[in-house]
Design a protein around this motif. Structure first.
Motif, PDB file in Angstrom:
ATOM      1  N   VAL A  95       0.822  -1.213   0.000  1.00  0.00           N
ATOM      2  CA  VAL A  95       0.000   0.000   0.000  1.00  0.00           C
ATOM      3  C   VAL A  95       0.855   1.261   0.000  1.00  0.00           C
ATOM      4  N   ALA A  96       1.817   1.349   0.920  1.00  0.00           N
ATOM      5  CA  ALA A  96       2.662   2.543   0.990  1.00  0.00           C
ATOM      6  C   ALA A  96       3.440   2.735  -0.304  1.00  0.00           C
ATOM      7  N   ARG A  97       4.028   1.646  -0.808  1.00  0.00           N
ATOM      8  CA  ARG A  97       4.805   1.750  -2.045  1.00  0.00           C
ATOM      9  C   ARG A  97       3.912   2.163  -3.215  1.00  0.00           C
ATOM     10  N   ASN A  98       2.701   1.617  -3.284  1.00  0.00           N
ATOM     11  CA  ASN A  98       1.783   1.968  -4.370  1.00  0.00           C
ATOM     12  C   ASN A  98       1.382   3.439  -4.320  1.00  0.00           C
ATOM     13  N   ILE A  99       1.077   3.924  -3.110  1.00  0.00           N
ATOM     14  CA  ILE A  99       0.742   5.339  -2.962  1.00  0.00           C
ATOM     15  C   ILE A  99       1.926   6.203  -3.391  1.00  0.00           C
ATOM     16  N   ALA A 100       3.128   5.791  -2.970  1.00  0.00           N
ATOM     17  CA  ALA A 100       4.339   6.533  -3.326  1.00  0.00           C
ATOM     18  C   ALA A 100       4.525   6.604  -4.831  1.00  0.00           C
ATOM     19  N   GLU A 101       4.318   5.474  -5.521  1.00  0.00           N
ATOM     20  CA  GLU A 101       4.492   5.484  -6.979  1.00  0.00           C
ATOM     21  C   GLU A 101       3.460   6.370  -7.657  1.00  0.00           C
ATOM     22  N   ASN A 102       2.214   6.281  -7.237  1.00  0.00           N
ATOM     23  CA  ASN A 102       1.185   7.135  -7.821  1.00  0.00           C
ATOM     24  C   ASN A 102       1.535   8.615  -7.664  1.00  0.00           C
ATOM     25  N   MET A 103       2.021   8.993  -6.478  1.00  0.00           N
ATOM     26  CA  MET A 103       2.386  10.392  -6.245  1.00  0.00           C
ATOM     27  C   MET A 103       3.599  10.793  -7.062  1.00  0.00           C
ATOM     28  N   ALA A 104       4.572   9.881  -7.173  1.00  0.00           N
ATOM     29  CA  ALA A 104       5.766  10.176  -7.970  1.00  0.00           C
ATOM     30  C   ALA A 104       5.389  10.403  -9.428  1.00  0.00           C
ATOM     31  N   ARG A 105       4.438   9.616  -9.939  1.00  0.00           N
ATOM     32  CA  ARG A 105       3.991   9.792 -11.320  1.00  0.00           C
ATOM     33  C   ARG A 105       3.281  11.124 -11.525  1.00  0.00           C
ATOM     34  N   LEU A 106       2.798  11.721 -10.428  1.00  0.00           N
ATOM     35  CA  LEU A 106       2.182  13.048 -10.500  1.00  0.00           C
ATOM     36  C   LEU A 106       3.214  14.162 -10.362  1.00  0.00           C
ATOM     37  N   GLY A 107       4.472  13.777 -10.222  1.00  0.00           N
ATOM     38  CA  GLY A 107       5.544  14.767 -10.164  1.00  0.00           C
ATOM     39  C   GLY A 107       5.911  15.223  -8.766  1.00  0.00           C
ATOM     40  N   LEU A 108       5.381  14.567  -7.717  1.00  0.00           N
ATOM     41  CA  LEU A 108       5.717  14.950  -6.352  1.00  0.00           C
ATOM     42  C   LEU A 108       7.044  14.319  -5.928  1.00  0.00           C
ATOM     43  N   ALA A 312      -3.264   9.016  -3.174  1.00  0.00           N
ATOM     44  CA  ALA A 312      -2.257   9.828  -3.868  1.00  0.00           C
ATOM     45  C   ALA A 312      -2.875  11.116  -4.392  1.00  0.00           C
ATOM     46  N   GLY A 313      -4.094  11.030  -4.916  1.00  0.00           N
ATOM     47  CA  GLY A 313      -4.767  12.218  -5.425  1.00  0.00           C
ATOM     48  C   GLY A 313      -5.080  13.216  -4.333  1.00  0.00           C
ATOM     49  N   ILE A 314      -5.456  12.726  -3.152  1.00  0.00           N
ATOM     50  CA  ILE A 314      -5.728  13.601  -2.011  1.00  0.00           C
ATOM     51  C   ILE A 314      -4.471  14.392  -1.637  1.00  0.00           C
ATOM     52  N   VAL A 315      -3.357  13.681  -1.516  1.00  0.00           N
ATOM     53  CA  VAL A 315      -2.113  14.335  -1.104  1.00  0.00           C
ATOM     54  C   VAL A 315      -1.646  15.312  -2.188  1.00  0.00           C
ATOM     55  N   TYR A 316      -1.805  14.920  -3.444  1.00  0.00           N
ATOM     56  CA  TYR A 316      -1.436  15.817  -4.555  1.00  0.00           C
ATOM     57  C   TYR A 316      -2.191  17.134  -4.442  1.00  0.00           C
ATOM     58  N   SER A 317      -3.505  17.063  -4.192  1.00  0.00           N
ATOM     59  CA  SER A 317      -4.306  18.278  -4.069  1.00  0.00           C
ATOM     60  C   SER A 317      -3.867  19.098  -2.858  1.00  0.00           C
ATOM     61  N   TYR A 318      -3.558  18.421  -1.761  1.00  0.00           N
ATOM     62  CA  TYR A 318      -3.072  19.092  -0.548  1.00  0.00           C
ATOM     63  C   TYR A 318      -1.801  19.882  -0.833  1.00  0.00           C
TER      64      TYR A 318
END
Length: 359
Positions: A95-108, A312-318
């Motif tokens: 779960v943590a790794r998946n969230i991390a990858e999704n956020m990384a793909r968003l440029g975070l 990941a989308g929540i954190v991206y918006s934050y």
């Protein structure tokens, strides 16, 4: 940065007060060489000079599980206690790794604290995660435990019939290891946790970093129990209906009981609640508003990974916008996640997510 500069930079990031002598001893090099490397880091703008103040853009620390997902799917109706023709897929998970990858793909800018084994699966997780943009420098490589593995068996309709989760390795991410990354975590813009971590480790993180905005993925109903005494430290929580019932002791049967459960989570200290209602969308609630959001229309290929993408989308918006639009970004990410058989949609970009939200 060169590899040596990265090693020195990461040591300073963990402990800004570390001496050149200590760095030299840890890396097995001459103290004079350390001085040269630090001078180079200052020239490159990575350090701000005396005191080793790190000059780094905002980053997010994600702490939790990394594993390999092995999934076997039968081509015909499953016959137990026998060999079934079918196919097997392997993908990166946790779960943590998946969230991390999704956020990384968003440029975070993402730094993952996790653990893998010193084996083929562990190397695969490290190498492929780095390629997606995740900083894996603080991921433990254990020589004593195999990489966490999740093995699932699906029938010919795609329903999961049996699964085995071998994840004892997560205990390597213990309190001492969290302490060793104290400065890294304290300097993060926010922290994202999954409940795969041992309960005593979660307790320590909540207490030690209570001044940080902490986002938590509940993972499962059983693992959500680890959070009950620490809800007051959680800035953002993403439970489903069953997990919300477990955390509040309130059976959700209608809109009235749903609102009581959400109220209870706020009373216990959670600031932002994203209550997943599956196909019925999401309830978002904080001190300002409570609103139900419908899912974006999207072709369902596989629901696996939708929850990780949503977080990941929540954190991206934050980071990039605000909580006011965060549910929309979470749902946009989830809509892309269910469009593929893979746990993570490799076509995800910030531009595509912004387009879905703004259209």
């Amino acid at each position: 940065m060169t590899n040596r500069e990265k090693e020195i930079y990461n040591l300073i990031l963990k402990n800004p007060m570390i001496s050149q002598k200590e760095i030299a001893e840890k890396l097995g090099i001459q103290r004079s060489s350390v001085g040269v490397q630090i001078s180079n880091l200052i020239k490159k703008g990575k350090l701000k000079g005396k005191g080793y103040i790190v000059n780094e853009e905002d980053y997010i620390v994600v702490i939790g599980g990394s594993n390999i997902d092995l999934q076997g799917t039968s081509l015909e109706k499953l016959v137990y206690e026998d060999s079934n023709p079918g196919y097997v897929t392997m993908s990166l998970g946790g779960v943590a790794r998946n969230i991390a990858e999704n956020m990384a793909r968003l440029g975070l800018n993402i730094k993952l604290i996790s653990v893998v084994g010193d084996d083929l699966y562990g190397k695969k997780i490290i190498e492929e995660s780095k390629l997606t943009g995740i900083n894996m420098d603080e991921v433990i490589i254990s020589k004593n435990s195999p990489t966490s593995t999740y093995l699932s068996i699906l029938d010919n309709s795609g329903d999961m019939k049996l699964a085995i989760n071998a994840s004892d390795i997560i205990s390597n991410v213990d309190i001492d290891y969290i302490k060793s990354n104290n400065t890294l975590i304290k300097n993060a813009r926010c922290i994202v946790l999954d409940t795969n971590l041992d309960e005593n480790v979660l307790d320590f993180i909540f207490d030690e970093f209570s001044n940080k905005d902490i986002f938590v993925d509940t993972v499962s109903s059983i693992k959500a129990l680890k959070l009950i005494k620490n809800l007051k430290y959680i800035n953002t929580l993403k439970p489903n209906k069953i997990e919300a019932e477990i955390l509040t002791g309130i059976k959700i049967t209608d809109e009235v009981s749903l609102n009581k459960a959400v109220d209870s989570l706020h009373e216990k200290g959670v600031k932002n609640v994203y209550l997943s209602m599956g196909k019925d969308g999401v309830i978002f609630s904080n001190s300002v508003e409570r609103k139900k959001y419908s899912n974006y229309e999207s072709k369902l290929v596989s629901a696996t990974g939708a929850g990780d993408a949503f977080m990941a989308g929540i954190v991206y918006s934050y980071i990039k916008h605000s909580f006011n639009s965060s549910t929309l970004y979470g749902l946009a990410m989830a809509s892309m996640a269910i469009n593929t058989k893979e746990t993570i949609n490799r076509d995800i970009t910030s531009e595509k997510i912004e387009k879905i939200v703004l259209k």
